[in-house]
Design a protein around this motif. Structure first.
Motif, mmCIF file in Angstrom:
data_model
loop_
_atom_site.group_PDB
_atom_site.id
_atom_site.type_symbol
_atom_site.label_atom_id
_atom_site.label_comp_id
_atom_site.label_asym_id
_atom_site.label_seq_id
_atom_site.Cartn_x
_atom_site.Cartn_y
_atom_site.Cartn_z
ATOM 1 N N GLY A 1 0.819 -1.213 0.000
ATOM 2 C CA GLY A 1 0.000 0.000 0.000
ATOM 3 C C GLY A 1 0.851 1.261 0.000
ATOM 4 N N ALA A 2 0.147 2.379 -0.227
ATOM 5 C CA ALA A 2 0.848 3.673 -0.310
ATOM 6 C C ALA A 2 1.236 4.198 1.077
ATOM 7 C CB ALA A 2 -0.031 4.689 -1.029
ATOM 8 N N TYR B 1 -3.407 14.727 3.657
ATOM 9 C CA TYR B 1 -3.714 13.343 4.044
ATOM 10 C C TYR B 1 -3.119 13.117 5.431
ATOM 11 C CZ TYR B 1 -3.523 8.226 3.901
ATOM 12 O OH TYR B 1 -3.648 6.903 4.188
ATOM 13 N N ASN C 1 -5.687 15.237 -1.922
ATOM 14 C CA ASN C 1 -6.700 14.908 -0.929
ATOM 15 C C ASN C 1 -6.471 15.849 0.250
ATOM 16 O OD1 ASN C 1 -8.302 13.804 1.056
ATOM 17 N ND2 ASN C 1 -7.143 11.920 1.280
ATOM 18 N N ASP D 1 3.037 12.054 -3.498
ATOM 19 C CA ASP D 1 1.965 11.082 -3.298
ATOM 20 C C ASP D 1 1.008 11.221 -4.478
ATOM 21 O OD1 ASP D 1 -0.369 9.799 -2.536
ATOM 22 O OD2 ASP D 1 -0.243 10.426 -0.442
#
Ligand code: PLP
Length: 389
Positions: free
Chosen positions: A95-96, A121, A170, A198
């Protein structure tokens, strides 16, 4: 009793957990957390089954299966015109979020300053703190949430080790342009600052805009680390699979942490994704699909007191309720949950500098029916549901 000093004495329960619990309590429609409520493509699920049946059930190579790294190298070359060597410059991660943490743990020493853009984020700041770094939130311009280069410049010191960029962003849906990336380069070219970007929403980009990655900028190549998420790309956030692209000198160092942190990533999923993404339509169709959902929610809320802010990419849209209520954002979100039965995330929970602009974030990666139902409830604001006092 055991004694220890908390590294996070001021960290509250995550806003996502808190709002999701409230959603359950009030049976609200949850447009809070960033995940889809519609099923993922069953073809990809079948690919995982096939890979498991073919025996991909033991540890994958630490950097990831070569077939997947090759696929990603081709994709990056096609999209950004830069070749990254699958052997030495691409690493598959669980995952990130783990990827972000791995990179921070690789390069940040106690006292190093890490600049990130606010709002953000929510994992950046605690990840930096966990390794003894000093996170510094640099506010984006308001109200368009673009980079403020002049302000950024004032925050760069000899202690600055990393800048974290997120595009598409985000929670605001803003994006960066090639010109801004070059300005950023001009600010950091004579320093040892690493640029971590990101890019988990790289394939969720609207209105014919293009995603601009620092990977495309040759001048930034030696200092860029780029973070990606298959969870976001293929609507399987629960699989927690992502990847890192970086120049080989940086990658060699990142892999030293990765091999002791995760070692490797879910084997069968990697093979499945490599086969599935052979057809680029599997991820290129995402923007059109999600733009329709963004537009559906905007259209359905046209006659409500909630006003959308422009969004160029990501799953999220900020809505202003300033015409309806003066409540602070957190209080409004809690009120909305209970009274209207719709859950959103107050922007103030994701920011140090932007508290209380009367903004709430909705995730529109939901079934059309879910969005229509939520909008029907929200249209009652100012009608059967009166503004809170
Ligand atoms: C900007 C951003 N980065 C990273 C992530 C996490 O990605 P992953 O689920 O692959 O860890 C998210 C998830 O919401 C996100 O919004």
């Amino acid at each position: 009793m055991i004694q220890f000093q908390s590294k996070f004495p001021d960290t509250p329960t995550s806003i996502f957990t808190e709002m999701s619990q409230l959603a359950l309590q009030h049976q609200a429609i949850n447009l809070g957390q960033g995940f889809a409520d519609y099923p993922m493509d069953p073809v990809l699920i079948q690919e995982v089954t096939k890979a498991m049946e073919a025996g991909y059930n033991q540890y994958a190579p630490s950097s990831g299966h070569l077939i997947l790294r090759e696929r990603l190298s081709e994709k990056t070359n096609k999209e950004h015109g830069q070749y990254f060597d699958p052997d030495t410059e691409i690493t598959i991660t669980p995952g990130a979020t783990i990827a972000l943490f791995t990179v921070i743990a690789t390069f940040i020493r106690p006292g190093d300053e890490v600049l990130y853009f606010d709002p953000a984020y929510d994992s950046y700041q605690p990840s930096v703190i966990a390794v003894g770094g000093v996170p510094i939130a640099v506010p984006l311009n308001y109200p368009d949430f673009t980079l403020d280069m002049a302000l950024l410049k004032t925050w760069i010191t000899p202690k600055t080790r990393m800048i974290i960029l997120n595009t598409p962003h985000n929670p605001t849906g803003s994006t960066v342009s090639p010109a801004q990336l070059l300005q950023l380069h001009a600010l950091i070219r004579d320093t040892n600052i690493i640029l971590m970007c990101d890019e988990v929403y790289e394939h969720v980009i609207f209105d014919n805009h293009t995603h601009h990655s620092p990977l495309a900028q040759q001048v930034l190549r030696d200092r860029t680390v780029s973070i990606h998420s298959f969870g976001k790309m293929f609507n399987c956030t629960g699989w927690k699979t992502g990847y890192i692209i970086a120049d080989k000198t940086l990658t060699a160092e990142i892999r030293k942490v990765h091999q002791n942190n995760a070692f490797s990533t879910f084997s069968a999923v990697q093979i499945a994704i490599a086969n599935y993404m052979e057809d680029p339509d599997t991820y290129q169709r995402l923007s059109v699909f999600l733009q329709k959902k963004r537009d559906l929610l905007m259209e359905a809320l046209k006659d409500s007191p909630l006003k959308p802010l422009p969004v160029k990419g990501s799953y999220f849209q900020l809505y202003s309720y300033a015409d309806f209520s003066t409540l602070p954002e957190k209080e409004f979100a809690v009120w909305l949950n209970k009274e209207a039965g719709v859950t959103g995330i107050p922007l103030s929970a994701l920011t140090e500098h932007f508290g209380d602009h009367q903004l709430i974030r909705f995730c529109f990666a939901k079934k059309d029916g879910t969005l229509e139902k939520a909008a029907a409830r929200l249209r009652e604001l100012g009608r059967s549901i009166q503004a809170p006092r």
